[in-house]
Scaffold this active site. Structure first.
Site, PDB file in Angstrom:
ATOM      1  N   TYR A 293     -40.542 -14.989  -6.845  1.00  0.00           N
ATOM      2  CA  TYR A 293     -40.063 -13.600  -6.798  1.00  0.00           C
ATOM      3  C   TYR A 293     -39.371 -13.249  -8.124  1.00  0.00           C
ATOM      4  CZ  TYR A 293     -38.828  -9.285  -4.378  1.00  0.00           C
ATOM      5  OH  TYR A 293     -38.728  -7.970  -4.002  1.00  0.00           O
TER       6      TYR A 293
ATOM      7  N   LYS B 122     -34.001  -6.387  -7.687  1.00  0.00           N
ATOM      8  CA  LYS B 122     -33.497  -5.977  -6.358  1.00  0.00           C
ATOM      9  C   LYS B 122     -31.977  -6.136  -6.274  1.00  0.00           C
ATOM     10  CE  LYS B 122     -37.403  -4.802  -4.383  1.00  0.00           C
ATOM     11  NZ  LYS B 122     -37.749  -3.366  -4.338  1.00  0.00           N
TER      12      LYS B 122
HETATM   13  P1  NAP Z   1     -46.981  -0.833  -2.369  1.00  0.00           P
HETATM   14  O1  NAP Z   1     -47.784  -0.267  -1.283  1.00  0.00           O
HETATM   15  O2  NAP Z   1     -47.710  -1.468  -3.506  1.00  0.00           O
HETATM   16  O3  NAP Z   1     -45.979   0.278  -2.904  1.00  0.00           O
HETATM   17  C1  NAP Z   1     -45.353   0.205  -4.168  1.00  0.00           C
HETATM   18  C2  NAP Z   1     -45.361   1.595  -4.721  1.00  0.00           C
HETATM   19  O4  NAP Z   1     -44.627   1.670  -5.963  1.00  0.00           O
HETATM   20  C3  NAP Z   1     -46.781   2.082  -5.043  1.00  0.00           C
HETATM   21  O5  NAP Z   1     -47.012   3.310  -4.389  1.00  0.00           O
HETATM   22  C4  NAP Z   1     -46.752   2.272  -6.547  1.00  0.00           C
HETATM   23  O6  NAP Z   1     -47.609   3.299  -6.983  1.00  0.00           O
HETATM   24  C5  NAP Z   1     -45.289   2.658  -6.733  1.00  0.00           C
HETATM   25  N1  NAP Z   1     -44.916   2.674  -8.137  1.00  0.00           N
HETATM   26  C6  NAP Z   1     -44.954   1.645  -9.042  1.00  0.00           C
HETATM   27  N2  NAP Z   1     -44.552   2.097 -10.253  1.00  0.00           N
HETATM   28  C7  NAP Z   1     -44.248   3.419 -10.104  1.00  0.00           C
HETATM   29  C8  NAP Z   1     -43.782   4.431 -10.987  1.00  0.00           C
HETATM   30  N3  NAP Z   1     -43.539   4.189 -12.288  1.00  0.00           N
HETATM   31  N4  NAP Z   1     -43.552   5.678 -10.482  1.00  0.00           N
HETATM   32  C9  NAP Z   1     -43.809   5.958  -9.193  1.00  0.00           C
HETATM   33  N5  NAP Z   1     -44.264   5.039  -8.308  1.00  0.00           N
HETATM   34  C10 NAP Z   1     -44.477   3.788  -8.762  1.00  0.00           C
HETATM   35  O7  NAP Z   1     -46.010  -1.984  -1.827  1.00  0.00           O
HETATM   36  P2  NAP Z   1     -44.832  -1.990  -0.740  1.00  0.00           P
HETATM   37  O8  NAP Z   1     -44.720  -3.401  -0.321  1.00  0.00           O
HETATM   38  O9  NAP Z   1     -45.034  -0.928   0.269  1.00  0.00           O
HETATM   39  O10 NAP Z   1     -43.554  -1.693  -1.641  1.00  0.00           O
HETATM   40  C11 NAP Z   1     -42.642  -0.642  -1.375  1.00  0.00           C
HETATM   41  C12 NAP Z   1     -41.221  -1.096  -1.615  1.00  0.00           C
HETATM   42  O11 NAP Z   1     -40.868  -2.055  -0.616  1.00  0.00           O
HETATM   43  C13 NAP Z   1     -40.987  -1.791  -2.962  1.00  0.00           C
HETATM   44  O12 NAP Z   1     -39.707  -1.436  -3.453  1.00  0.00           O
HETATM   45  C14 NAP Z   1     -41.017  -3.259  -2.578  1.00  0.00           C
HETATM   46  O13 NAP Z   1     -40.333  -4.078  -3.497  1.00  0.00           O
HETATM   47  C15 NAP Z   1     -40.275  -3.164  -1.255  1.00  0.00           C
HETATM   48  N6  NAP Z   1     -40.395  -4.331  -0.386  1.00  0.00           N
HETATM   49  C16 NAP Z   1     -41.613  -4.814  -0.052  1.00  0.00           C
HETATM   50  C17 NAP Z   1     -41.704  -5.934   0.763  1.00  0.00           C
HETATM   51  C18 NAP Z   1     -43.033  -6.515   1.135  1.00  0.00           C
HETATM   52  O14 NAP Z   1     -43.077  -7.699   1.526  1.00  0.00           O
HETATM   53  N7  NAP Z   1     -44.111  -5.760   1.072  1.00  0.00           N
HETATM   54  C19 NAP Z   1     -40.531  -6.545   1.247  1.00  0.00           C
HETATM   55  C20 NAP Z   1     -39.294  -6.015   0.892  1.00  0.00           C
HETATM   56  C21 NAP Z   1     -39.238  -4.902   0.068  1.00  0.00           C
HETATM   57  P3  NAP Z   1     -49.052   2.889  -7.607  1.00  0.00           P
HETATM   58  O15 NAP Z   1     -49.701   1.951  -6.657  1.00  0.00           O
HETATM   59  O16 NAP Z   1     -49.730   4.198  -7.764  1.00  0.00           O
HETATM   60  O17 NAP Z   1     -48.719   2.215  -8.902  1.00  0.00           O
END
Ligand code: NAP
Length: 255
Positions: free
Chosen positions: A154, A161
């Site tokens: 990570y 984070k």
């Molecule tokens: P995801 O579907 O890949 O979503 C991440 C989003 O961030 C995408 O829509 C991406 O857009 C956007 N993004 C990246 N750079 C950006 C920018 N410069 N401006 C605007 N948008 C931007 O993955 P997710 O897992 O749902 O992640 C959402 C959040 O949850 C993140 O903060 C992640 O760290 C957090 N989280 C995830 C998990 C997990 O296990 N999945 C666990 C804990 C926390 P594009 O795809 O268009 O680049």
């Protein structure tokens, strides 16, 4: 029960239907919220616009790494006379090669990029949107246990984070005097595009399923339900908090 009727919610971070933000937007809509959805660029535009039209909401572009894009988002809201009652920051980015191997191999610019997109963007969003927040607005950001524990691969995202969670506390103090709340949801691992970029992600999922008190992984709908609570007036006295939605994994010492 419609917990969010009469509220406008701005949801960022929908890349596709597996995104955590997608589940949150669906749950907000089911609870009566009016949606404003943002997408980063052309790649996700169609998916996000489709969801906006299906839910009677609107969609607009916002790259949180660019100040002019954030200003354009504020103008978009002002032109519509929209007040933001709930803001969901569900955005993170780090280079794939920095989500594997040794943390100390992180490059200077890779470190800066990860912290800029994944943590500073929350600060910039709150500053830019402060004039359009509703009187009891609720802001929430998505975080992960890697902020407070060393999780294999990570790496720099854990540091980002940690910065995000500290930013939540400082923003909660700044905005609290205007009645605005700022919290984080620490989600357990969920299979999304971003998660798959972390080397060995599948084994992290297995570890949680085996060792968490509830013996399962949290799913995006679990996170979405917690997001509805944080966006609603039911959580009116909760701010600066990190709410774990991870089937209890974070409390386990030795399983
Ligand atoms: P995801 O579907 O890949 O979503 C991440 C989003 O961030 C995408 O829509 C991406 O857009 C956007 N993004 C990246 N750079 C950006 C920018 N410069 N401006 C605007 N948008 C931007 O993955 P997710 O897992 O749902 O992640 C959402 C959040 O949850 C993140 O903060 C992640 O760290 C957090 N989280 C995830 C998990 C997990 O296990 N999945 C666990 C804990 C926390 P594009 O795809 O268009 O680049």
């Amino acid at each position: 029960m419609a917990l969010l009727s009469g509220k406008t919610a701005l949801v960022s971070g929908i890349a596709n239907r597996w995104s955590i933000a997608y589940a949150i937007a669906r749950a907000f809509h089911a609870h009566g919220a009016q949606l404003v959805l943002t997408y980063e660029g052309e790649r996700t535009k169609d998916e996000v616009e489709k969801m906006a039209s299906e839910t009677g909401g609107v969609a607009t572009m916002c790259d949180v790494a660019k100040d002019d894009s954030l200003a354009a988002l504020r103008r978009f809201l002002e032109e519509r006379g929209a007040k933001v009652d709930a803001l969901v920051h569900s955005i993170a980015f780090a280079r794939k090669e920095e989500l594997a191997g040794k943390f100390y191999a992180t490059s200077r610019d890779g470190f800066a990029l990860a912290l800029d997109v994944s943590a500073y963007s929350l600060v910039a969003l709150c500053r830019e949107l402060a004039p359009v927040f509703g009187p009891r607005a609720s802001v929430m950001a998505m975080t992960y246990l890697g902020s407070v524990r060393a999780v294999p691969s990570y790496n720099v995202m854990g540091v980002a984070k940690a910065a995000l969670e500290a930013s939540v506390r400082y923003l909660a103090v700044d905005l609290g005097e205007s009645g605005i709340r700022v919290n984080a949801i620490s989600a357990g691992p969920i299979k999304t595009a971003s998660a798959r970029a972390v080397s060995g992600f599948t084994s992290i999922l297995g570890d949680v399923a085996a060792k968490s008190p509830l013996r399962r992984n949290a799913v995006a709908d679990d996170v979405a339900n917690a997001a509805v609570f944080l966006a609603s007036d039911l959580s009116a006295a909760i701010t600066g908090h990190v709410l774990y939605v991870d089937a209890g994994y974070n409390i386990v010492g030795i399983a």
